[in-house]
Design an enzyme around this catalytic site. Structure first.
Site, PDB file in Angstrom:
ATOM      1  N   ARG A  79       0.604  14.567  12.515  1.00 13.12           N
ATOM      2  CA  ARG A  79       0.943  14.372  11.107  1.00 13.12           C
ATOM      3  C   ARG A  79       1.220  15.697  10.375  1.00 13.12           C
ATOM      4  NH1 ARG A  79      -0.805   9.180   9.984  1.00 13.12           N
ATOM      5  NH2 ARG A  79       0.855   9.118   8.440  1.00 13.12           N
TER       6      ARG A  79
ATOM      7  N   CYS B   4      -4.422  12.465  12.608  1.00  6.98           N
ATOM      8  CA  CYS B   4      -5.246  11.259  12.722  1.00  6.98           C
ATOM      9  C   CYS B   4      -4.972  10.700  14.123  1.00  6.98           C
ATOM     10  CB  CYS B   4      -4.864  10.260  11.636  1.00  6.98           C
ATOM     11  SG  CYS B   4      -3.154   9.767  11.742  1.00  6.98           S
TER      12      CYS B   4
ATOM     13  N   ILE C 280       3.125  18.640   8.013  1.00  9.97           N
ATOM     14  CA  ILE C 280       3.808  18.551   6.706  1.00  9.97           C
ATOM     15  C   ILE C 280       4.868  19.646   6.574  1.00  9.97           C
ATOM     16  CG2 ILE C 280       1.876  17.425   5.505  1.00  9.97           C
ATOM     17  CD1 ILE C 280       1.300  20.202   4.214  1.00  9.97           C
ATOM     18  N   ASP C 281       5.369  20.137   7.705  1.00  7.60           N
ATOM     19  CA  ASP C 281       6.368  21.225   7.656  1.00  7.60           C
ATOM     20  C   ASP C 281       7.610  20.829   6.852  1.00  7.60           C
ATOM     21  OD1 ASP C 281       6.570  19.440  10.001  1.00  7.60           O
ATOM     22  OD2 ASP C 281       8.424  20.522  10.392  1.00  7.60           O
TER      23      ASP C 281
ATOM     24  N   ARG D 167      -8.577  -0.647   4.575  1.00  9.67           N
ATOM     25  CA  ARG D 167      -7.740   0.365   3.907  1.00  9.67           C
ATOM     26  C   ARG D 167      -6.395  -0.219   3.516  1.00  9.67           C
ATOM     27  NH1 ARG D 167      -6.155   4.664   7.550  1.00  9.67           N
ATOM     28  NH2 ARG D 167      -4.885   5.108   5.727  1.00  9.67           N
TER      29      ARG D 167
ATOM     30  N   ILE E 280       8.325   6.989  16.659  1.00  9.82           N
ATOM     31  CA  ILE E 280       7.972   7.684  15.412  1.00  9.82           C
ATOM     32  C   ILE E 280       6.743   8.557  15.581  1.00  9.82           C
ATOM     33  CG2 ILE E 280       7.401   7.392  12.960  1.00  9.82           C
ATOM     34  CD1 ILE E 280      10.257   6.466  13.694  1.00  9.82           C
TER      35      ILE E 280
ATOM     36  N   LYS F 138       0.848  -1.208   0.000  1.00  9.24           N
ATOM     37  CA  LYS F 138       0.000   0.000   0.000  1.00  9.24           C
ATOM     38  C   LYS F 138       0.880   1.253   0.000  1.00  9.24           C
ATOM     39  CE  LYS F 138      -1.658   1.614   4.026  1.00  9.24           C
ATOM     40  NZ  LYS F 138      -1.405   3.020   4.353  1.00  9.24           N
ATOM     41  N   ASN F 139       1.887   1.273   0.874  1.00 13.21           N
ATOM     42  CA  ASN F 139       2.666   2.502   1.042  1.00 13.21           C
ATOM     43  C   ASN F 139       3.663   2.745  -0.075  1.00 13.21           C
ATOM     44  OD1 ASN F 139       1.175   2.949   3.272  1.00 13.21           O
ATOM     45  ND2 ASN F 139       2.753   2.397   4.744  1.00 13.21           N
TER      46      ASN F 139
ATOM     47  N   ARG G 172      -4.791  10.720   4.430  1.00  5.34           N
ATOM     48  CA  ARG G 172      -3.550  11.487   4.626  1.00  5.34           C
ATOM     49  C   ARG G 172      -2.523  11.178   3.548  1.00  5.34           C
ATOM     50  NH1 ARG G 172       0.015  14.042   7.115  1.00  5.34           N
ATOM     51  NH2 ARG G 172       2.118  13.233   6.889  1.00  5.34           N
TER      52      ARG G 172
ATOM     53  N   ASP H 198       4.825   0.580  11.975  1.00  2.21           N
ATOM     54  CA  ASP H 198       3.575  -0.031  11.485  1.00  2.21           C
ATOM     55  C   ASP H 198       3.413  -1.477  11.927  1.00  2.21           C
ATOM     56  OD1 ASP H 198       3.658   1.673   8.246  1.00  2.21           O
ATOM     57  OD2 ASP H 198       3.137   2.339  10.273  1.00  2.21           O
TER      58      ASP H 198
END
Ligand code: EPZ
Length: 420
Positions: free
Chosen positions: A120, A115, A122-123, A398, A328, A22-23, A91, A306
């Site tokens: 999460r 989430c 995004i800087d 998902r 993380i 998926k990723n 996301r 994960d």
């Protein structure tokens, strides 16, 4: 909302084939926006996140066609606005930012928002595209980026928790059509980043160092269509390995990339799990006795965040004290309270969960909160005495292709209950 009804106590036995990652497929789908020519992606997992990314690409003007595990995308004409509601829902779709900027020199994408596992931010994504000459602003819940010219630059992408996977993907995809040389320092080294770089290279990009902390990109004028087969999903593989060990079963995984699983294999062996490799096959059985271990999640090639929730379930079955530290994400222990309903004894101390293992789990109604926590609750249900109802399993759909079918083929008593 659908749920799983699981009657525990059956050791998983047999063979399971690992699906595409998926990723990996999500950023690769985004990368098809970088060329007007058709791209063909193979070993695409049938996941709701993948179908959703297809909808997002269509909303941007691309033609998207799924044919079983093969996806064709032709982004001949593309508009640069990522639909607000759509991007907010998933996301991972923030990875359209880089290719839209690379192709159109502008993009307007809704902020992905946080989430359950963390804020999460995004800087780092924005730091990277600004280094290439883009202007960025946040307006009305959107992030707007524009760059009359994209010029190669050197940029350090490390954050407080180490590298950023999708941030590296976004900057990589914005830099391949920039003028000049881009050097990404503290780049994410995940196999999914390497898979993306390989796909971009097959489109004509010039990339060195993917998989290492320093990636060098020589910008090119344009990219052409390409074909690519997605790598297998190392997180799905790890999930099935842990399910096999937790149920005391004997499962052979087909199609996994063992070189992507070194930290997981090492930790499971330390915990007493027997793992035999023969070619691309991984045979997993529980050894004589499970042993408590300490796990810390780290950027690749460390133990994957994960897989943290799934590993915790195995530790609840292991007599003794195990400590699992999440480095993380700031709040990735949503599964702890639900495991507590099943009898697990877990105390959270800051970034660590202290697991007092050994007591058997007992089935209960539990609530899935995020993708990997759902997988952990399914594993817990497979080993618990009695029946476990895992609610809100849309989370698990998902990221795990037909997980109930795959588990049933291994002997598990799992029933998908469709709520009206
Ligand atoms: C990817 O998310 C994965 N998702 C996640 O998998 C995975 O857990 C994560 O990488 C870490 O390996 C996809 O690939 C679609 P990050 P990503 O940016 O890229 C902080 C799953 O279950 N950070 O590597 O969004 C961030 O807060 C999902 O399949 C910043 O501070 O994660 C986190 O603490 C869950 N600023 C850390 O870095 C930024 O600009 C790692 O996040 C970006 C991130």
């Amino acid at each position: 909302m659908d749920s799983f009804k699981i009657r525990g106590g059956v050791p998983l036995r047999g063979d399971v084939t690992i699906s595409g990652a998926k990723n990996s497929v999500l950023p690769i789908m985004a990368a098809t926006l970088l060329t007007p020519e058709p791209c063909v992606i193979r070993r695409v997992p049938n996941l709701s996140d993948v179908k959703f990314m297809g909808e997002i690409l269509r909303s941007l003007g691309a033609e998207v066609a799924f044919d079983k595990e093969t996806l064709t995308v032709k982004a001949e004409r593309v508009n640069g606005v990522g639909d607000y509601e759509m991007v907010r829902k998933m996301r991972g779709s923030i990875c359209i930012l880089g290719p839209l900027l690379g192709r159109l020199r502008k993009a307007k994408v809704s902020l992905p928002g946080g989430c359950v596992i963390g804020a999460r931010p995004i800087d780092l994504h924005l730091k990277g595209v600004r280094a290439l000459g883009a202007k960025t602003r946040i307006q009305g819940g959107y992030v707007c980026v524009s760059a009359p010219r994209l010029t190669g630059a050197e940029v350090f992408l490390g954050g407080r928790s180490g590298p950023t996977v999708l941030g590296t993907a976004n900057v990589l995809m914005a830099s391949v059509l920039a003028e000049g040389v881009t050097i990404i320092q503290s780049a994410a080294c995940e196999p999914e980043v390497v898979d993306l770089a390989n796909f971009l290279t097959s489109m004509g990009a010039r990339i060195q160092g993917a998989g290492s902390p320093t990636i060098t990109v020589h910008g090119v004028k344009e990219l052409h269509g390409a074909e690519h087969e997605v790598i297998p999903d190392r997180i799905e593989a790890a999930t099935f390995m842990i399910a096999a060990a937790a149920t005391g079963g004997d499962v052979t995984l087909h199609g996994a990339r063992t070189d992507h699983l070194t930290a997981v294999i090492d930790k499971l062996r330390e915990a007493g799990v027997r793992i035999e490799r023969s070619g691309a096959l991984l045979k997993v059985t529980r050894g004589r006795k499970l042993k408590p271990v300490d796990v810390t999640t780290l950027p690749y090639a460390g133990f994957p965040t994960d897989v943290q929730a799934q590993m915790m379930v195995l530790m609840t079955l292991t007599p003794g004290i195990s400590i699992i530290t999440e480095r993380i994400f700031e709040s990735r222990f949503m599964h702890v309270s639900e495991l507590g309903r099943m009898g697990a004894e877990i105390a959270i101390e800051g970034p660590s969960a202290i697991v007092k293992g050994g007591a058997p789990l007992s089935g209960a109604p539990v609530m899935a909160s995020d993708l990997r926590a759902s997988a952990a609750l399914v594993i817990a249900g497979l080993v618990a005495d009695g029946t476990t109802q895992v609610n809100r399993i849309y989370h698990i759909d998902r990221g795990y292709e037909s997980i109930d079918d795959k588990l049933r083929s291994l002997g598990a008593r799992v029933e998908r209950v469709e709520e009206p």
